[in-house]
Design a protein around this motif. Structure first.
Motif: not given
Length: 265
Positions: A204-205, A222-225, A231-232, A238-239
């Motif tokens: 995810a990083v 798409a990146l945010v989705a 969900g880590s 990041a979100l």
């Protein structure tokens, strides 16, 4: 059963041939060990290539027999894989693509035959080959798939990235990172989707690092989705950073209200 299979193949009664072949394949594991190899050879000889092609035709026409046909073809092995790959080479095979993929994915010894498809000059063959390598999940496939991230065909790039995301025991971080920085936005989005599926989003990083530089609206979404699907802790962090970092006249490197709401969603 062997006699009935020979008779069905001679009479081109392919429904009967499938029914009998399926029964024989199910019978093989129950055959005494000393006789099992000989028995398997007898069954395979009773299903020559024309019969294999006819069984594939039957499965293409009749959805209800695909599971049984797939089991028979996987048991037959490389001879059946050769027929299936020939069908994929003929065209897209949209209606039966999943069936073909399932057959080949169940024959690990098909690896060399699949990698040969990557050397084709026809994009759809390369795309099928890339997808199948992902289904076979050999870690060494990363060496064949990584160069396809820069392939001129967008669909090939997407297939290669998706396949890399399925190689959970391979070092895929570098080619997936390259995909996130590809000049074409859809390829960057495909890379994010692949990363979301690799080891539960352990990379995810890579997506988090690409968020601030992503300028295309659909690719950014798409990146945010992808981060949301992961969900880590790293993904949620990041979100949260996006959601709480407002762009203003004094802070040009923040995020718009729409982007922040997307992160919250």
């Amino acid at each position: 059963l062997l006699g009935a299979l020979h008779q069905a193949c001679r009479g081109k009664a392919w429904d009967d041939a499938l029914h009998t072949a399926f029964a024989l394949v199910r019978l093989v594991p129950r055959t005494p060990q000393p006789d099992r190899r000989t028995f398997g050879i007898q069954v395979r000889r009773a299903i020559p290539r024309p019969a294999i092609e006819a069984l594939v035709d039957l499965a293409e026409r009749d959805y209800s027999v695909r599971d049984r046909t797939a089991e028979v073809l996987r048991w037959i092995g490389l001879d059946a894989v050769e027929v299936v790959l020939d069908r994929l080479r003929e065209g897209e095979g949209l209606g039966v693509r999943a069936f073909f993929y399932d057959v080949v994915a169940g024959v690990p010894s098909a690896y060399d035959m699949v990698t040969a498809m990557l050397r084709s000059t026809r994009s759809h063959e390369v795309r099928h080959g890339a997808t199948l390598l992902g289904r076979l999940r050999f870690p060494e496939a990363v060496e064949d798939l990584a160069p396809l991230v820069d392939h001129p065909d967008e669909l090939v790039r997407a297939a290669a990235l998706q396949a890399l995301g399925e190689l959970h025991d391979a070092p895929v971080a570098e080619p997936l990172r390259r995909g996130l920085h590809h000049p074409v936005p859809r390829t960057r989005a495909a890379a994010a989707e692949a990363i979301a599926g690799w080891r539960g989003g352990a990379l995810a990083v890579l997506i988090a690092a690409a968020l601030e530089d992503e300028s295309d609206r659909e690719a950014w979404q798409a990146l945010v989705a992808a981060l949301g699907r992961i969900g880590s802790v790293e993904a949620c962090s990041a979100l949260a950073t996006v959601a709480l970092t407002r762009r203003s006249l004094l802070r040009r490197h923040g995020f718009t209200t729409g982007q922040r709401l997307a992160a919250v969603a």
